[in-house]
Design a protein around this motif. Structure first.
Motif, PDB file in Angstrom:
ATOM      1  N   PHE A 133       0.831  -1.202   0.000  1.00  0.00           N
ATOM      2  CA  PHE A 133       0.000   0.000   0.000  1.00  0.00           C
ATOM      3  C   PHE A 133       0.868   1.255   0.000  1.00  0.00           C
ATOM      4  N   GLY A 134       2.050   1.173  -0.610  1.00  0.00           N
ATOM      5  CA  GLY A 134       2.951   2.315  -0.698  1.00  0.00           C
ATOM      6  C   GLY A 134       3.739   2.593   0.567  1.00  0.00           C
ATOM      7  N   ILE A 135       3.659   1.698   1.549  1.00  0.00           N
ATOM      8  CA  ILE A 135       4.385   1.884   2.804  1.00  0.00           C
ATOM      9  C   ILE A 135       5.465   0.820   2.908  1.00  0.00           C
ATOM     10  N   SER A 136       6.687   1.256   3.163  1.00  0.00           N
ATOM     11  CA  SER A 136       7.817   0.331   3.267  1.00  0.00           C
ATOM     12  C   SER A 136       7.857  -0.304   4.650  1.00  0.00           C
ATOM     13  N   LEU A 137       8.778  -1.247   4.833  1.00  0.00           N
ATOM     14  CA  LEU A 137       8.953  -1.867   6.145  1.00  0.00           C
ATOM     15  C   LEU A 137       9.333  -0.825   7.194  1.00  0.00           C
ATOM     16  N   ALA A 138      10.183   0.129   6.806  1.00  0.00           N
ATOM     17  CA  ALA A 138      10.549   1.202   7.740  1.00  0.00           C
ATOM     18  C   ALA A 138       9.332   2.046   8.095  1.00  0.00           C
ATOM     19  N   GLY A 139       8.463   2.285   7.120  1.00  0.00           N
ATOM     20  CA  GLY A 139       7.241   3.031   7.376  1.00  0.00           C
ATOM     21  C   GLY A 139       6.309   2.286   8.321  1.00  0.00           C
ATOM     22  N   TYR A 140       6.206   0.966   8.134  1.00  0.00           N
ATOM     23  CA  TYR A 140       5.388   0.174   9.054  1.00  0.00           C
ATOM     24  C   TYR A 140       5.991   0.153  10.451  1.00  0.00           C
ATOM     25  N   ASN A 141       7.316   0.115  10.549  1.00  0.00           N
ATOM     26  CA  ASN A 141       7.951   0.190  11.861  1.00  0.00           C
ATOM     27  C   ASN A 141       7.594   1.518  12.527  1.00  0.00           C
ATOM     28  N   PHE A 142       7.638   2.591  11.763  1.00  0.00           N
ATOM     29  CA  PHE A 142       7.264   3.912  12.290  1.00  0.00           C
ATOM     30  C   PHE A 142       5.837   3.899  12.833  1.00  0.00           C
ATOM     31  N   LEU A 143       4.900   3.437  12.017  1.00  0.00           N
ATOM     32  CA  LEU A 143       3.487   3.462  12.403  1.00  0.00           C
ATOM     33  C   LEU A 143       3.191   2.528  13.572  1.00  0.00           C
ATOM     34  N   LEU A 144       3.637   1.288  13.479  1.00  0.00           N
ATOM     35  CA  LEU A 144       3.304   0.300  14.505  1.00  0.00           C
ATOM     36  C   LEU A 144       4.042   0.553  15.817  1.00  0.00           C
ATOM     37  N   SER A 145       5.287   0.976  15.731  1.00  0.00           N
ATOM     38  CA  SER A 145       6.047   1.229  16.959  1.00  0.00           C
ATOM     39  C   SER A 145       5.494   2.429  17.714  1.00  0.00           C
ATOM     40  N   LEU A 146       5.199   3.507  16.997  1.00  0.00           N
ATOM     41  CA  LEU A 146       4.647   4.672  17.693  1.00  0.00           C
ATOM     42  C   LEU A 146       3.251   4.383  18.248  1.00  0.00           C
ATOM     43  N   ALA A 147       2.456   3.590  17.539  1.00  0.00           N
ATOM     44  CA  ALA A 147       1.139   3.210  18.059  1.00  0.00           C
ATOM     45  C   ALA A 147       1.297   2.335  19.307  1.00  0.00           C
ATOM     46  N   GLY A 148       2.233   1.392  19.273  1.00  0.00           N
ATOM     47  CA  GLY A 148       2.470   0.539  20.433  1.00  0.00           C
ATOM     48  C   GLY A 148       2.981   1.320  21.625  1.00  0.00           C
ATOM     49  N   ALA A 149       3.923   2.236  21.397  1.00  0.00           N
ATOM     50  CA  ALA A 149       4.453   3.062  22.489  1.00  0.00           C
ATOM     51  C   ALA A 149       3.353   3.942  23.074  1.00  0.00           C
ATOM     52  N   ALA A 150       2.495   4.496  22.221  1.00  0.00           N
ATOM     53  CA  ALA A 150       1.396   5.335  22.706  1.00  0.00           C
ATOM     54  C   ALA A 150       0.403   4.507  23.521  1.00  0.00           C
ATOM     55  N   ALA A 151       0.126   3.295  23.090  1.00  0.00           N
ATOM     56  CA  ALA A 151      -0.798   2.431  23.827  1.00  0.00           C
ATOM     57  C   ALA A 151      -0.236   2.098  25.211  1.00  0.00           C
ATOM     58  N   ILE A 152       1.044   1.785  25.285  1.00  0.00           N
ATOM     59  CA  ILE A 152       1.678   1.496  26.578  1.00  0.00           C
ATOM     60  C   ILE A 152       1.603   2.723  27.470  1.00  0.00           C
ATOM     61  N   TYR A 153       1.935   3.873  26.916  1.00  0.00           N
ATOM     62  CA  TYR A 153       1.898   5.121  27.685  1.00  0.00           C
ATOM     63  C   TYR A 153       0.499   5.398  28.227  1.00  0.00           C
ATOM     64  N   LEU A 154      -0.506   5.268  27.389  1.00  0.00           N
ATOM     65  CA  LEU A 154      -1.883   5.535  27.823  1.00  0.00           C
ATOM     66  C   LEU A 154      -2.341   4.539  28.886  1.00  0.00           C
ATOM     67  N   LEU A 155      -1.965   3.287  28.736  1.00  0.00           N
ATOM     68  CA  LEU A 155      -2.323   2.292  29.749  1.00  0.00           C
ATOM     69  C   LEU A 155      -1.661   2.598  31.085  1.00  0.00           C
ATOM     70  N   LEU A 156      -0.424   3.049  31.056  1.00  0.00           N
ATOM     71  CA  LEU A 156       0.286   3.334  32.298  1.00  0.00           C
ATOM     72  C   LEU A 156      -0.229   4.599  32.982  1.00  0.00           C
ATOM     73  N   ARG A 157      -0.915   5.458  32.243  1.00  0.00           N
ATOM     74  CA  ARG A 157      -1.463   6.685  32.828  1.00  0.00           C
ATOM     75  C   ARG A 157      -2.824   6.458  33.473  1.00  0.00           C
ATOM     76  N   ARG A 158      -3.383   5.303  33.343  1.00  0.00           N
ATOM     77  CA  ARG A 158      -4.691   5.017  33.945  1.00  0.00           C
ATOM     78  C   ARG A 158      -4.564   4.990  35.455  1.00  0.00           C
ATOM     79  N   LYS A 159      -5.467   5.684  36.113  1.00  0.00           N
ATOM     80  CA  LYS A 159      -5.502   5.690  37.575  1.00  0.00           C
ATOM     81  C   LYS A 159      -6.527   4.693  38.108  1.00  0.00           C
ATOM     82  N   LYS A 160      -7.684   4.618  37.443  1.00  0.00           N
ATOM     83  CA  LYS A 160      -8.750   3.689  37.824  1.00  0.00           C
ATOM     84  C   LYS A 160      -9.169   2.959  36.557  1.00  0.00           C
TER      85      LYS A 160
END
Length: 168
Positions: A135-162
């Motif tokens: 779809f016009g996205i290279s392996l490096a592009g997928y690493n960019f998208l998936l890694s930043l999404a994964g890091a953001a998900a971890i960050y948001l989960l760790l910010r949960r208080k309740k």
């Protein structure tokens, strides 16, 4: 009731780099897509995140503060790999210049002729051309998208208080 968010974040901190590294190694050793220098740069933070995520998973039930700290550091390492992937994708798309070195795989021989023949037969991999894309996205592009999404998900989960609430 305690939040399951730290446990989920710890598992994500382990699984995201495991899947990213697994995909990179499968593409290299099964499909013959040799990595360039910047591809290797993207792997190092994932290796670090894999270790940190493993410590987070192992400690989440015993020492939750350690697990949260390790998962946080893993998220940072995953994000760093994603940013390197974004830079690499920009080089592949011609948006900016990249590094001038290229990567090659050679095996050490016993004689000078063996080493020279190995160098001459090894594939030369350029950092500014994508060996594969979907779809016009290279392996490096997928690493960019998936890694930043994964890091953001971890960050948001760790910010949960309740359970079900994200802290402001």
């Amino acid at each position: 009731m305690t939040s399951r968010a730290p446990r989920i974040a710890a598992w994500l901190a382990l699984l995201v780099p495991a899947f990213m590294l697994g995909g990179a190694l499968i593409s290299q050793y099964v499909f013959g897509l040799y990595p360039c220098e910047m591809c290797y740069w993207q792997r190092w933070p994932h290796w670090v995140a894999l270790v940190l995520g493993g410590v987070a998973v192992l400690s989440v039930r015993r020492v939750q503060g350690l697990a949260v700290g390790m998962a946080s550091l893993a998220a940072v390492a995953i994000a760093i790999s994603g940013l390197i992937g974004g830079f690499h994708a920009g080089v592949e798309y011609g948006w900016w210049d990249g590094v001038t070195s290229c990567a090659s795989t050679i095996s050490a021989g016993t004689t000078t002729d063996d080493v020279l023949n190995s160098i001459m037969a090894a594939p030369l991999v350029r950092c500014d051309t994508a060996p594969w894309s979907m779809f016009g996205i290279s392996l490096a592009g997928y690493n960019f998208l998936l890694s930043l999404a994964g890091a953001a998900a971890i960050y948001l989960l760790l910010r949960r208080k309740k359970p079900g609430i994200i802290a402001e």
